[in-house]
Design a protein around this motif. Structure first.
Motif, PDB file in Angstrom:
ATOM      1  N   ASP A  94       0.817  -1.209   0.000  1.00  0.00           N
ATOM      2  CA  ASP A  94       0.000   0.000   0.000  1.00  0.00           C
ATOM      3  C   ASP A  94       0.853   1.263   0.000  1.00  0.00           C
ATOM      4  O   ASP A  94       2.062   1.217   0.201  1.00  0.00           O
ATOM      5  N   VAL A  95       0.179   2.396  -0.255  1.00  0.00           N
ATOM      6  CA  VAL A  95       0.879   3.678  -0.398  1.00  0.00           C
ATOM      7  C   VAL A  95       0.218   4.717   0.511  1.00  0.00           C
ATOM      8  O   VAL A  95      -1.000   4.925   0.443  1.00  0.00           O
ATOM      9  N   ILE A  96       1.027   5.323   1.372  1.00  0.00           N
ATOM     10  CA  ILE A  96       0.567   6.441   2.204  1.00  0.00           C
ATOM     11  C   ILE A  96       1.339   7.683   1.747  1.00  0.00           C
ATOM     12  O   ILE A  96       2.568   7.640   1.636  1.00  0.00           O
ATOM     13  N   THR A  97       0.608   8.759   1.472  1.00  0.00           N
ATOM     14  CA  THR A  97       1.266   9.977   1.003  1.00  0.00           C
ATOM     15  C   THR A  97       0.993  11.119   1.976  1.00  0.00           C
ATOM     16  O   THR A  97      -0.173  11.405   2.287  1.00  0.00           O
ATOM     17  N   TYR A  98       2.057  11.732   2.455  1.00  0.00           N
ATOM     18  CA  TYR A  98       1.933  12.925   3.298  1.00  0.00           C
ATOM     19  C   TYR A  98       1.969  14.154   2.392  1.00  0.00           C
ATOM     20  O   TYR A  98       2.666  14.160   1.374  1.00  0.00           O
ATOM     21  N   THR A  99       1.229  15.190   2.776  1.00  0.00           N
ATOM     22  CA  THR A  99       1.260  16.420   1.991  1.00  0.00           C
ATOM     23  C   THR A  99       0.980  17.625   2.877  1.00  0.00           C
ATOM     24  O   THR A  99       0.233  17.517   3.861  1.00  0.00           O
ATOM     25  N   GLY A 100       1.579  18.745   2.518  1.00  0.00           N
ATOM     26  CA  GLY A 100       1.281  19.999   3.213  1.00  0.00           C
ATOM     27  C   GLY A 100       0.028  20.664   2.672  1.00  0.00           C
ATOM     28  O   GLY A 100      -0.445  21.662   3.224  1.00  0.00           O
ATOM     29  N   SER A 123      -2.877   6.726  -4.063  1.00  0.00           N
ATOM     30  CA  SER A 123      -2.582   6.691  -2.628  1.00  0.00           C
ATOM     31  C   SER A 123      -3.727   5.982  -1.906  1.00  0.00           C
ATOM     32  O   SER A 123      -4.898   6.295  -2.136  1.00  0.00           O
ATOM     33  N   ASP A 124      -3.387   5.034  -1.039  1.00  0.00           N
ATOM     34  CA  ASP A 124      -4.423   4.406  -0.218  1.00  0.00           C
ATOM     35  C   ASP A 124      -4.873   5.375   0.873  1.00  0.00           C
ATOM     36  O   ASP A 124      -6.053   5.446   1.208  1.00  0.00           O
ATOM     37  N   TYR A 125      -3.895   6.081   1.421  1.00  0.00           N
ATOM     38  CA  TYR A 125      -4.177   7.059   2.468  1.00  0.00           C
ATOM     39  C   TYR A 125      -3.372   8.316   2.188  1.00  0.00           C
ATOM     40  O   TYR A 125      -2.232   8.245   1.699  1.00  0.00           O
ATOM     41  N   ILE A 126      -3.955   9.465   2.522  1.00  0.00           N
ATOM     42  CA  ILE A 126      -3.236  10.740   2.446  1.00  0.00           C
ATOM     43  C   ILE A 126      -3.329  11.408   3.810  1.00  0.00           C
ATOM     44  O   ILE A 126      -4.428  11.509   4.383  1.00  0.00           O
ATOM     45  N   VAL A 127      -2.176  11.817   4.339  1.00  0.00           N
ATOM     46  CA  VAL A 127      -2.156  12.598   5.578  1.00  0.00           C
ATOM     47  C   VAL A 127      -2.009  14.044   5.135  1.00  0.00           C
ATOM     48  O   VAL A 127      -0.985  14.423   4.561  1.00  0.00           O
ATOM     49  N   ASP A 128      -3.048  14.858   5.362  1.00  0.00           N
ATOM     50  CA  ASP A 128      -3.095  16.172   4.713  1.00  0.00           C
ATOM     51  C   ASP A 128      -2.806  17.333   5.654  1.00  0.00           C
ATOM     52  O   ASP A 128      -2.881  17.204   6.875  1.00  0.00           O
ATOM     53  N   GLY A 129      -2.489  18.460   5.035  1.00  0.00           N
ATOM     54  CA  GLY A 129      -2.383  19.731   5.748  1.00  0.00           C
ATOM     55  C   GLY A 129      -0.990  20.047   6.252  1.00  0.00           C
ATOM     56  O   GLY A 129      -0.186  19.146   6.510  1.00  0.00           O
ATOM     57  N   PRO A 130      -0.720  21.348   6.412  1.00  0.00           N
ATOM     58  CA  PRO A 130       0.597  21.755   6.904  1.00  0.00           C
ATOM     59  C   PRO A 130       0.762  21.422   8.383  1.00  0.00           C
ATOM     60  O   PRO A 130      -0.226  21.243   9.094  1.00  0.00           O
ATOM     61  N   VAL A 150      -5.773  11.770   8.653  1.00  0.00           N
ATOM     62  CA  VAL A 150      -5.392  10.557   7.914  1.00  0.00           C
ATOM     63  C   VAL A 150      -6.611  10.139   7.104  1.00  0.00           C
ATOM     64  O   VAL A 150      -7.593   9.631   7.651  1.00  0.00           O
ATOM     65  N   ILE A 151      -6.539  10.391   5.802  1.00  0.00           N
ATOM     66  CA  ILE A 151      -7.720  10.257   4.944  1.00  0.00           C
ATOM     67  C   ILE A 151      -7.679   8.939   4.164  1.00  0.00           C
ATOM     68  O   ILE A 151      -6.666   8.605   3.536  1.00  0.00           O
ATOM     69  N   ASP A 152      -8.781   8.204   4.240  1.00  0.00           N
ATOM     70  CA  ASP A 152      -8.947   6.993   3.442  1.00  0.00           C
ATOM     71  C   ASP A 152      -9.330   7.457   2.029  1.00  0.00           C
ATOM     72  O   ASP A 152     -10.457   7.906   1.791  1.00  0.00           O
ATOM     73  N   VAL A 153      -8.394   7.384   1.094  1.00  0.00           N
ATOM     74  CA  VAL A 153      -8.592   8.006  -0.220  1.00  0.00           C
ATOM     75  C   VAL A 153      -9.701   7.329  -1.036  1.00  0.00           C
ATOM     76  O   VAL A 153     -10.619   8.021  -1.495  1.00  0.00           O
ATOM     77  N   PRO A 154      -9.677   5.994  -1.228  1.00  0.00           N
ATOM     78  CA  PRO A 154     -10.743   5.403  -2.050  1.00  0.00           C
ATOM     79  C   PRO A 154     -12.136   5.680  -1.472  1.00  0.00           C
ATOM     80  O   PRO A 154     -13.058   6.008  -2.209  1.00  0.00           O
ATOM     81  N   ALA A 155     -12.272   5.583  -0.147  1.00  0.00           N
ATOM     82  CA  ALA A 155     -13.583   5.831   0.473  1.00  0.00           C
ATOM     83  C   ALA A 155     -13.996   7.291   0.290  1.00  0.00           C
ATOM     84  O   ALA A 155     -15.159   7.586   0.011  1.00  0.00           O
ATOM     85  N   SER A 156     -13.041   8.202   0.423  1.00  0.00           N
ATOM     86  CA  SER A 156     -13.360   9.630   0.291  1.00  0.00           C
ATOM     87  C   SER A 156     -13.755   9.977  -1.134  1.00  0.00           C
ATOM     88  O   SER A 156     -14.701  10.748  -1.357  1.00  0.00           O
ATOM     89  N   LEU A 157     -13.031   9.416  -2.103  1.00  0.00           N
ATOM     90  CA  LEU A 157     -13.360   9.697  -3.504  1.00  0.00           C
ATOM     91  C   LEU A 157     -14.712   9.089  -3.866  1.00  0.00           C
ATOM     92  O   LEU A 157     -15.481   9.668  -4.627  1.00  0.00           O
ATOM     93  N   ALA A 158     -15.008   7.914  -3.275  1.00  0.00           N
ATOM     94  CA  ALA A 158     -16.264   7.234  -3.607  1.00  0.00           C
ATOM     95  C   ALA A 158     -17.478   7.988  -3.077  1.00  0.00           C
ATOM     96  O   ALA A 158     -18.511   8.051  -3.739  1.00  0.00           O
ATOM     97  N   CYS A 159     -17.354   8.589  -1.888  1.00  0.00           N
ATOM     98  CA  CYS A 159     -18.553   9.217  -1.325  1.00  0.00           C
ATOM     99  C   CYS A 159     -18.510  10.743  -1.376  1.00  0.00           C
ATOM    100  O   CYS A 159     -19.449  11.400  -0.932  1.00  0.00           O
TER     101      CYS A 159
END
Ligand code: SF4
Length: 170
Positions: A94-100, A123-130, A150-159
């Motif tokens: 799996d892939v976790i991506t951090y971003t500011g 990305s399976d998960y994205i940890v967002d924000g500065p 910590v965002i579940d990307v597929p679930a977030s995009l789906a709903c």
């Protein structure tokens, strides 16, 4: 394809669930006060690595649950990281991506930048924000300040709304 990296940790247990290879990319436009990795800010710093070199490290270690993309700002090198993420997922990791960037800003960027869209979707998960020093909380799992999610990307995009991962500690 090449990636500018600040460093790689081949085995980490503090950058997401399970044993993970962590790629710290070089270059960050956010310049958060209190950032722990200011040496990653300079987009001309670090070293250039072939994506294939990093992939070979992943393939060598059968114990890895996945790969974490951290920084620096991964979405500043979304094209090369999307190539890496696609191959990592093809290996069943799996892939976790951090971003500011916030999730909302990322979706806005993804609307006009195909590479950003691809890396979000890979990305399976994205940890967002500065990182926000006033909201720093050392008790939080896998993130530095309480504004980060910590965002579940597929679930977030789906709903069409942010879905927080159960291991994100919120
Ligand atoms: S986004 Fe991360 S690497 Fe960039 S300045 Fe903020 S804390 Fe540092």
């Amino acid at each position: 394809m090449r990636l500018r990296v600040a460093g790689i940790i081949e085995e980490s247990v503090v950058d997401g669930p399970g044993l993970r290879l962590v790629v710290f990319v070089q270059g960050c436009p956010h310049r958060c006060p209190g950032c722990h990795n200011p040496h990653t800010w300079d987009p001309a710093g670090g070293t250039l690595m072939e994506v294939e070199e990093i992939l070979a490290m992943v393939k060598r270690n059968p114990l890895l649950k996945g790969v974490t993309l951290s920084g620096g700002e991964p979405f500043a090198q979304a094209g090369a990281l999307a190539v890496l993420a696609r191959q990592v997922r093809a290996l069943g990791r799996d892939v976790i991506t951090y971003t500011g960037y916030t999730w909302e800003k990322l979706l806005e960027l993804a609307g006009r930048d195909g590479a950003v869209k691809e890396l979000v979707e890979l990305s399976d998960y994205i940890v967002d924000g500065p990182f926000i020093q006033e909201k720093r909380d050392p008790e939080l799992p896998f993130r530095g300040s309480s504004n980060q999610r910590v965002i579940d990307v597929p679930a977030s995009l789906a709903c069409g709304r942010v879905v927080i991962a159960p291991w994100g500690g919120q």
